[in-house]
Design an enzyme around this catalytic site. Structure first.
Site, PDB file in Angstrom:
ATOM      1  N   SER A 120       3.641  -1.493 -15.228  1.00 13.05           N
ATOM      2  CA  SER A 120       4.285  -0.154 -14.483  1.00 13.05           C
ATOM      3  C   SER A 120       4.514   1.160 -15.634  1.00 13.05           C
ATOM      4  O   SER A 120       5.491   1.760 -15.044  1.00 13.05           O
ATOM      5  CB  SER A 120       5.723  -0.309 -13.731  1.00 13.05           C
ATOM      6  OG  SER A 120       7.130  -0.759 -13.880  1.00 13.05           O
ATOM      7  N   HIS A 141      -1.216  -1.114 -10.804  1.00 15.64           N
ATOM      8  CA  HIS A 141      -0.306  -1.557 -10.389  1.00 15.64           C
ATOM      9  C   HIS A 141       0.022  -2.033  -9.092  1.00 15.64           C
ATOM     10  O   HIS A 141      -0.417  -1.936  -7.877  1.00 15.64           O
ATOM     11  CB  HIS A 141       0.719  -0.128 -11.071  1.00 15.64           C
ATOM     12  CG  HIS A 141       2.501  -1.043 -10.887  1.00 15.64           C
ATOM     13  ND1 HIS A 141       3.140  -0.158 -10.900  1.00 15.64           N
ATOM     14  CD2 HIS A 141       2.765  -1.996 -10.899  1.00 15.64           C
ATOM     15  CE1 HIS A 141       4.725  -0.583 -10.450  1.00 15.64           C
ATOM     16  NE2 HIS A 141       4.349  -1.818 -11.103  1.00 15.64           N
ATOM     17  N   GLU A 153      -1.371   0.713  -7.645  1.00 13.49           N
ATOM     18  CA  GLU A 153      -1.665   2.201  -7.533  1.00 13.49           C
ATOM     19  C   GLU A 153      -2.574   2.290  -9.178  1.00 13.49           C
ATOM     20  O   GLU A 153      -2.144   0.955  -9.566  1.00 13.49           O
ATOM     21  CB  GLU A 153       0.156   2.978  -7.816  1.00 13.49           C
ATOM     22  CG  GLU A 153       1.198   3.160  -7.050  1.00 13.49           C
ATOM     23  CD  GLU A 153       2.720   3.125  -7.663  1.00 13.49           C
ATOM     24  OE1 GLU A 153       3.113   3.973  -7.255  1.00 13.49           O
ATOM     25  OE2 GLU A 153       2.517   2.080  -8.882  1.00 13.49           O
ATOM     26  N   ASN A 192       7.719   3.196  -8.280  1.00 12.74           N
ATOM     27  CA  ASN A 192       8.247   2.439  -9.017  1.00 12.74           C
ATOM     28  C   ASN A 192       9.423   4.064  -9.869  1.00 12.74           C
ATOM     29  O   ASN A 192      11.683   3.480  -9.874  1.00 12.74           O
ATOM     30  CB  ASN A 192       8.911   1.983 -10.487  1.00 12.74           C
ATOM     31  CG  ASN A 192       8.143   0.690 -10.278  1.00 12.74           C
ATOM     32  OD1 ASN A 192       8.081  -0.141  -9.179  1.00 12.74           O
ATOM     33  ND2 ASN A 192       8.129  -0.487 -11.693  1.00 12.74           N
TER      34      ASN A 192
HETATM   35  N1  3HC Z   1       5.801 -14.384  -2.100  1.00 13.87           N
HETATM   36  C1  3HC Z   1       5.059 -14.317  -1.254  1.00 13.87           C
HETATM   37  N2  3HC Z   1       5.088 -13.771  -0.040  1.00 13.87           N
HETATM   38  C2  3HC Z   1       6.552 -13.959   0.298  1.00 13.87           C
HETATM   39  C3  3HC Z   1       7.981 -13.403  -0.692  1.00 13.87           C
HETATM   40  C4  3HC Z   1       7.171 -14.371  -1.593  1.00 13.87           C
HETATM   41  N3  3HC Z   1       8.176 -14.584  -2.878  1.00 13.87           N
HETATM   42  N4  3HC Z   1       8.565 -13.409   0.239  1.00 13.87           N
HETATM   43  C5  3HC Z   1       8.306 -13.130   0.784  1.00 13.87           C
HETATM   44  N5  3HC Z   1       6.503 -13.335   1.523  1.00 13.87           N
HETATM   45  C6  3HC Z   1       6.396 -13.697   2.525  1.00 13.87           C
HETATM   46  C7  3HC Z   1       7.018 -14.491   3.737  1.00 13.87           C
HETATM   47  O1  3HC Z   1       6.421 -16.008   3.367  1.00 13.87           O
HETATM   48  C8  3HC Z   1       6.202 -14.098   5.082  1.00 13.87           C
HETATM   49  O2  3HC Z   1       5.155 -14.872   5.455  1.00 13.87           O
HETATM   50  P1  3HC Z   1       4.709 -14.815   6.346  1.00 13.87           P
HETATM   51  O3  3HC Z   1       4.361 -13.918   7.805  1.00 13.87           O
HETATM   52  O4  3HC Z   1       3.799 -15.636   6.259  1.00 13.87           O
HETATM   53  O5  3HC Z   1       5.717 -15.789   6.879  1.00 13.87           O
HETATM   54  C9  3HC Z   1       6.456 -12.393   5.115  1.00 13.87           C
HETATM   55  O6  3HC Z   1       6.428 -12.247   3.439  1.00 13.87           O
HETATM   56  C10 3HC Z   1       7.927 -12.092   5.576  1.00 13.87           C
HETATM   57  O7  3HC Z   1       9.141 -12.641   4.647  1.00 13.87           O
HETATM   58  P2  3HC Z   1       9.949 -13.042   5.708  1.00 13.87           P
HETATM   59  O8  3HC Z   1       9.681 -12.488   7.020  1.00 13.87           O
HETATM   60  O9  3HC Z   1      10.780 -14.180   4.878  1.00 13.87           O
HETATM   61  O10 3HC Z   1      10.950 -11.684   5.064  1.00 13.87           O
HETATM   62  P3  3HC Z   1      10.724 -10.585   5.101  1.00 13.87           P
HETATM   63  O11 3HC Z   1      10.405  -9.657   7.088  1.00 13.87           O
HETATM   64  O12 3HC Z   1      12.139  -9.194   4.597  1.00 13.87           O
HETATM   65  O13 3HC Z   1       9.751  -9.834   3.992  1.00 13.87           O
HETATM   66  C11 3HC Z   1      10.150  -9.254   2.317  1.00 13.87           C
HETATM   67  C12 3HC Z   1       9.968 -10.519   2.658  1.00 13.87           C
HETATM   68  C13 3HC Z   1       7.969  -8.607   2.032  1.00 13.87           C
HETATM   69  C14 3HC Z   1       9.682  -9.106   0.606  1.00 13.87           C
HETATM   70  C15 3HC Z   1       9.830  -7.785   2.531  1.00 13.87           C
HETATM   71  O14 3HC Z   1      11.415  -7.948   2.349  1.00 13.87           O
HETATM   72  C16 3HC Z   1       9.607  -6.511   1.519  1.00 13.87           C
HETATM   73  O15 3HC Z   1       9.079  -5.555   1.930  1.00 13.87           O
HETATM   74  N6  3HC Z   1      10.768  -5.915   0.485  1.00 13.87           N
HETATM   75  C17 3HC Z   1      11.124  -5.291   0.025  1.00 13.87           C
HETATM   76  C18 3HC Z   1       9.740  -5.381  -1.031  1.00 13.87           C
HETATM   77  C19 3HC Z   1       9.302  -4.603  -2.801  1.00 13.87           C
HETATM   78  O16 3HC Z   1       9.938  -3.185  -2.027  1.00 13.87           O
HETATM   79  N7  3HC Z   1       8.979  -4.479  -3.704  1.00 13.87           N
HETATM   80  C20 3HC Z   1       8.112  -3.182  -4.337  1.00 13.87           C
HETATM   81  C21 3HC Z   1       9.148  -4.370  -6.217  1.00 13.87           C
HETATM   82  S1  3HC Z   1       9.052  -3.260  -6.797  1.00 13.87           S
HETATM   83  C22 3HC Z   1       7.818  -3.963  -7.773  1.00 13.87           C
HETATM   84  O17 3HC Z   1       6.777  -4.962  -7.630  1.00 13.87           O
HETATM   85  C23 3HC Z   1       7.203  -2.845  -9.332  1.00 13.87           C
HETATM   86  C24 3HC Z   1       7.193  -3.579 -10.537  1.00 13.87           C
HETATM   87  O18 3HC Z   1       6.731  -2.846 -11.099  1.00 13.87           O
HETATM   88  C25 3HC Z   1       8.782  -4.485 -10.958  1.00 13.87           C
END
Ligand code: 3HC
Length: 289
Positions: A120, A141, A153, A192
């Site tokens: 990223s 990405h 992306e 990001n």
């Molecule tokens: N790995 C895989 N699947 C996951 C997970 C993980 N670490 N964490 C949660 N999940 C899955 C769960 O198993 C669940 O699946 P299911 O429907 O089969 O049960 C589904 O996601 C929903 O999880 P939960 O019900 O436990 O919890 P949420 O509804 O809060 O969802 C989340 C979890 C999808 C992580 C949600 O909180 C979210 O969208 N968070 C924001 C994530 C975000 O902003 N990501 C971008 C980060 S920046 C990035 O990645 C850039 C890089 O360069 C660093």
């Protein structure tokens, strides 16, 4: 070009889930990591994740088994790179490591293969000239958790060809993701950069003593509708990832505003990197989060 075989370099949280997404979409995927322990952890975590989909009736046991049969794991790069059409590099966010890796991938992969990075922070032009095929270097990405998040992306550098962008967009769609194409490279891309602005402000509020980690996260979730607060998200993605990104930016610009913040540096020095180490902004060892 019909993409059939993919190489994913790096088996951390991102690499392993990216590989699984590709295998579930019917592609043959080799995952390479120097650390045997990381490959083993990746396999057991993926098994648990994908098994949940079978239990929930979203995937049949046969489809799961077929997807795992398409996945292979290797500590050696040369055999893993043999005959691949497309590489997705998800190794550590350090430029010298990536440049060395891309030079090696250029030697080991077939002439036609596209070399994509999940980075990223490093735009294509920082990496492309380490290879003899700068027109086939692109950023692809993904977002954490890659099994869940839809957006990918696709970032072109000045030398990236239209054919490379088109093939990367087509692959993104084939694996069930939504491509967002950037017309011009910029570190951090779109998501990001937006996220970074929120995270920096959250850290300013914390370090200024205005509010606690919990209060800031709660406001982000319940006032703004964010799925998780900025601190919860840093714990999910790894506090070290943001640290290295800022460190890299600071080394380039020399601007103190770009340097990692005091509290993030302390977390990294203490080895408290988020969920993956059991502790970050929150403690995960006692099942309280
Ligand atoms: N790995 C895989 N699947 C996951 C997970 C993980 N670490 N964490 C949660 N999940 C899955 C769960 O198993 C669940 O699946 P299911 O429907 O089969 O049960 C589904 O996601 C929903 O999880 P939960 O019900 O436990 O919890 P949420 O509804 O809060 O969802 C989340 C979890 C999808 C992580 C949600 O909180 C979210 O969208 N968070 C924001 C994530 C975000 O902003 N990501 C971008 C980060 S920046 C990035 O990645 C850039 C890089 O360069 C660093």
């Amino acid at each position: 070009m019909e993409i059939q075989k993919i190489l994913v370099v790096g088996s951390g949280a991102m690499g392993s889930q990216i590989a699984m997404v590709c295998a579930l979409a019917g592609l043959e995927v080799a995952v390479q990591d120097l650390a045997e322990a990381s490959l083993e952890k990746a396999q057991s975590e993926l098994r648990a994740r994908v098994d949940r989909n079978v239990v929930k009736g979203r995937l049949s046991a046969e489809e799961r088994d077929a997807a795992f049969a398409r996945l292979s794991f290797d500590t050696d790069l040369a055999p893993a790179a043999e005959g691949v059409d497309f590489v997705i590099e998800a190794a550590v966010e350090k430029l010298d490591v990536k440049r060395e890796l891309f030079a090696e991938l250029d030697r080991l992969t077939p002439e036609h293969a596209i070399l994509a990075t999940n980075s990223s922070s490093f735009v294509p032009s920082r990496i492309a000239d380490a290879t003899g095929r700068p027109d086939r270097v692109v950023n692809m990405h993904f977002f954490n958790p890659a099994l869940v998040m839809k957006c990918v992306e696709v970032v072109r550098g000045p030398q990236t060809s239209d054919a490379t962008v088109d093939a990367t967009v087509a692959l993104t769609e084939r694996i069930g993701k939504l491509p967002v194409v950037l017309d011009k490279e910029i570190p951090g891309f779109i998501a990001n950069r937006l996220l970074g602005a929120v995270r920096d402000e959250a850290i300013r509020l914390l370090e200024g003593g205005y509010a606690s980690v919990e209060a800031i996260d709660t406001a982000a979730r319940t006032a703004l509708g964010y799925p998780m607060g900025p601190f919860e998200l840093m714990d999910l993605t790894g506090i070290d990832i943001g640290y290295y990104t800022k460190q890299g930016r600071f080394e380039e610009t020399g601007d103190p505003a770009d340097a990692p913040s005091r509290s993030v540096t302390e977390k990294v020095e203490a080895g408290e990197l988020g969920r993956k180490t059991g502790k970050g902004w929150y403690d995960y060892t006692e099942g309280d989060h």
